[in-house]
Design an enzyme around this catalytic site. Structure first.
Site, short mmCIF file in Angstrom:
data_model
loop_
_atom_site.label_atom_id
_atom_site.label_comp_id
_atom_site.label_asym_id
_atom_site.label_seq_id
_atom_site.Cartn_x
_atom_site.Cartn_y
_atom_site.Cartn_z
N HIS A 103 -15.67 14.77 -28.28
CA HIS A 103 -16.25 15.86 -29.02
C HIS A 103 -15.43 16.92 -28.83
O HIS A 103 -15.56 17.84 -27.73
CB HIS A 103 -17.71 16.14 -28.71
CG HIS A 103 -18.54 15.30 -29.49
ND1 HIS A 103 -20.16 15.63 -29.31
CD2 HIS A 103 -18.72 14.46 -30.42
CE1 HIS A 103 -20.70 14.84 -30.19
NE2 HIS A 103 -19.83 13.88 -30.71
N LYS B 163 -23.23 15.93 -20.22
CA LYS B 163 -23.30 17.38 -20.13
C LYS B 163 -23.67 17.76 -18.80
O LYS B 163 -24.41 17.33 -17.92
CB LYS B 163 -24.35 17.68 -21.17
CG LYS B 163 -24.30 19.21 -21.56
CD LYS B 163 -25.31 19.27 -22.55
CE LYS B 163 -25.14 20.95 -23.24
NZ LYS B 163 -25.80 21.05 -24.56
N GLU C 105 -22.88 10.53 -24.22
CA GLU C 105 -22.41 11.70 -23.99
C GLU C 105 -22.91 12.64 -22.86
O GLU C 105 -24.11 12.73 -22.73
CB GLU C 105 -22.47 12.46 -25.22
CG GLU C 105 -22.04 14.08 -25.18
CD GLU C 105 -22.04 14.92 -26.66
OE1 GLU C 105 -22.69 14.20 -27.44
OE2 GLU C 105 -21.52 15.92 -26.54
N ASP D 190 -17.31 15.80 -24.38
CA ASP D 190 -17.49 16.96 -25.10
C ASP D 190 -16.74 18.26 -24.35
O ASP D 190 -16.98 18.52 -23.26
CB ASP D 190 -19.10 17.19 -25.35
CG ASP D 190 -18.98 18.38 -26.38
OD1 ASP D 190 -18.40 19.54 -25.98
OD2 ASP D 190 -19.90 18.36 -27.39
N TRP E 47 -26.69 11.44 -27.33
CA TRP E 47 -26.60 12.56 -26.41
C TRP E 47 -28.32 12.98 -26.44
O TRP E 47 -29.01 13.04 -27.41
CB TRP E 47 -25.79 13.81 -26.96
CG TRP E 47 -26.24 14.99 -26.09
CD1 TRP E 47 -25.97 15.12 -24.98
CD2 TRP E 47 -27.29 16.01 -26.51
NE1 TRP E 47 -26.17 16.39 -24.43
CE2 TRP E 47 -27.31 16.94 -25.37
CE3 TRP E 47 -28.03 16.30 -27.47
CZ2 TRP E 47 -27.97 18.08 -25.31
CZ3 TRP E 47 -28.62 17.51 -27.39
CH2 TRP E 47 -28.59 18.47 -26.64
N ASP F 258 -19.97 25.36 -28.01
CA ASP F 258 -19.69 24.93 -29.23
C ASP F 258 -19.26 25.92 -30.23
O ASP F 258 -19.77 26.00 -31.49
CB ASP F 258 -21.13 24.42 -29.95
CG ASP F 258 -21.83 23.33 -29.08
OD1 ASP F 258 -20.99 22.36 -29.22
OD2 ASP F 258 -22.61 23.41 -28.42
C1 RNT Z 1 -25.21 18.83 -27.36
C2 RNT Z 1 -24.19 17.81 -27.65
C3 RNT Z 1 -24.20 16.97 -28.95
C4 RNT Z 1 -24.73 17.97 -30.31
C5 RNT Z 1 -24.87 17.16 -31.48
C6 RNT Z 1 -25.59 18.31 -32.52
O1 RNT Z 1 -24.60 19.54 -26.21
O2 RNT Z 1 -22.80 18.17 -27.73
O3 RNT Z 1 -23.38 16.26 -29.20
O4 RNT Z 1 -23.82 19.13 -30.25
O5 RNT Z 1 -25.43 16.07 -31.32
ZN ZN Z 2 -21.19 17.20 -28.31
#
Ligand code: RNT
Ligand code: ZN
Length: 434
Positions: free
Chosen positions: A290, A232, A230, A263, A189, A300
């Site tokens: 995630h 976003k 990953e 995620d 990521w 988060d």
């Molecule tokens: C960030 C991502 C990633 C982090 C971690 C700490 O937006 O979700 O996975 O949270 O690498």
């Molecule tokens: Zn993540």
């Protein structure tokens, strides 16, 4: 008065009969649940700090809020906290580790020079406790990430540095997987993105594509290491454009046959990943999840038993995707006891999986195939009030972990014995509990 053990057992016997009446075998469900590992993220334990002691802001759009005392300040403290949390969660699990948790013996090792030697402490500890490890390169909290760009940076020197970091991490992940005998997922990521409207979205995405191709050039044995990417939608400070967006990485993962990491907090606030799983798995070999909880603009929060968490678990179970989906957690909350945060999140994922495993899936499928949506809806709603809690309690009892909220007392005791001393800066307990 019956002992609490006897009560849990008799409640379970009643629950088993109720589930049996709708064609569900609770013993089979529990046996399956016991085989599902969850990769617990190390970074909840120290607010994504890591142990480089370089004093950099986390950056990268990640922000941990809260001032709860007692966070882990060293690898030994973090390992002690992790083991305490794991002792309160049924089953065997995995550790999800970031490169910034390297142990360099006080020496400054650049991120592009990290090797498996710097993770021997973690590997040995994982072996002792029968845990697998997953890994993450750390593309943030570093001067070369200060501009908010890494693999998509305009400066070829900075891109080179981060490509080398990614390569180093792939080697480390492969060494970890090989030495523990269980494939280590290396999840990439990067934070790269723009706070405000860019005029060139194409350039950074082309640079990212080329950087990734270079980083992934060396093949590794999939029994040792698996690459994941990953996506976003936006982050703090990258609200207008994230280079590694969903479409970008979906295409990348499909064309390169990598794992895609979804995620739960990385999409539009009303968009859910549960509906993406069966689509994406048509095209990529495996998925990494995630499991997180978005709340407004934060991606988060600690995972709880939301409808979406249940929907994710149901997708995995109903569609028989468990063998192709790796479940990891990703949240960080410094406003509550950090060990409790892990326990709550892990146990909730397991509860969601158990709820899914307790569905009469054949029956539901039959209703749907016959277009009997009335029966489908009626059955799904009845399932909500079946005595699932009694099955979960029995599982905790049988797994040797506290039943109900009793785990919190263990966390409180640990807080008294260990964390409070840490907060005073006089932690004579450090590293003694493992
Ligand atoms: C960030 C991502 C990633 C982090 C971690 C700490 O937006 O979700 O996975 O949270 O690498
Ligand atoms: Zn993540």
């Amino acid at each position: 008065m019956a002992s609490s053990t006897a009560l849990i057992e008799s409640d379970y016997a009643l629950a088993r009969d109720k589930y049996r009446a709708i064609g569900v075998d609770t013993d089979v469900a529990l046996a399956t649940l016991a085989t599902i590992p969850i990769s617990m993220h190390c970074w909840q334990g120290d607010d994504v700090g890591g142990f480089e002691n370089a004093g950099h802001e986390i950056g990268g759009g990640l922000a941990v809020t809260g001032t709860y005392p007692g966070k882990a300040r060293s690898p030994d403290e973090l390992r002690s906290d992790l083991i305490t949390a794991l002792s309160l969660i049924p089953g065997r699990h995995r550790l999800n580790l970031h490169a910034s948790y390297a142990e360099t013996g006080g020496r400054k090792i650049e991120r592009n020079e990290l090797t498996a030697d710097h993770f021997q402490g973690w590997i040995e500890w994982a072996r002792q406790h029968d845990l697998g490890i997953d890994f993450n390169p750390t593309f943030f909290a570093h001067p070369n990430a200060a501009s908010g760009f890494t693999l998509a940076h305009t400066d070829p020197g900075i891109r080179r540095f981060w490509i080398e970091h990614g390569v180093a991490c792939r080697r480390i992940a492969a060494a970890i997987g090989e030495s523990l005998g269980t494939s280590c997922v290396n999840n990439v990521w990067i934070p790269d993105g723009f706070k405000d409207l860019p005029v060139d979205r194409r350039g950074p995405r082309e640079r990212l594509l080329h950087s990734l191709d270079e980083m992934f050039a060396q093949p590794f044995d999939s029994r040792h290491m698996l690459d994941a990417v990953e996506c976003k939608l936006f982050g703090l400070g990258s609200e207008s454009c994230v280079i590694g967006s969903h479409e970008f990485y979906l295409g990348y993962a499909i064309t390169r046959q990598k794992l895609l990491c979804l995620d739960a907090g990385h999409f539009h606030p009303t968009e859910v990943i549960s509906d993406k799983i069966s689509s994406v798995l048509q095209y990529v070999p495996e998925l990494l999840l995630h499991v997180s909880r978005g709340v407004r603009w934060d991606s988060d929060h600690v995972v709880i038993l939301t409808d979406e968490l249940q929907a994710i678990a149901k997708e995995l179970v109903r569609s028989d995707f468990l063998p192709r989906v790796r479940i990891g957690l990703d949240f960080f909350d410094a406003s509550i006891n950090r060990i409790a945060a892990w326990v709550i999140g892990m146990r909730c994922v397991q509860k969601a999986l158990l709820l899914a495993l307790l569905e009469p899936i054949e029956k539901l499928r039959e209703f749907e195939q016959n277009q009997d949506y009335t029966s489908r809806l009626a059955m799904l709603e009845e399932l909500r009030t079946l005595p699932f809690g009694a099955v979960w309690d029995f599982h905790c009892l049988a797994s040797g972990v506290p039943v109900g909220v009793a785990w919190l007392q263990d966390v409180r005791n640990y807080e008294q014995r260990v964390l409070r001393l840490r907060a005073d800066g006089t932690n004579e307990w450090s590293g003694m509990i493992s």
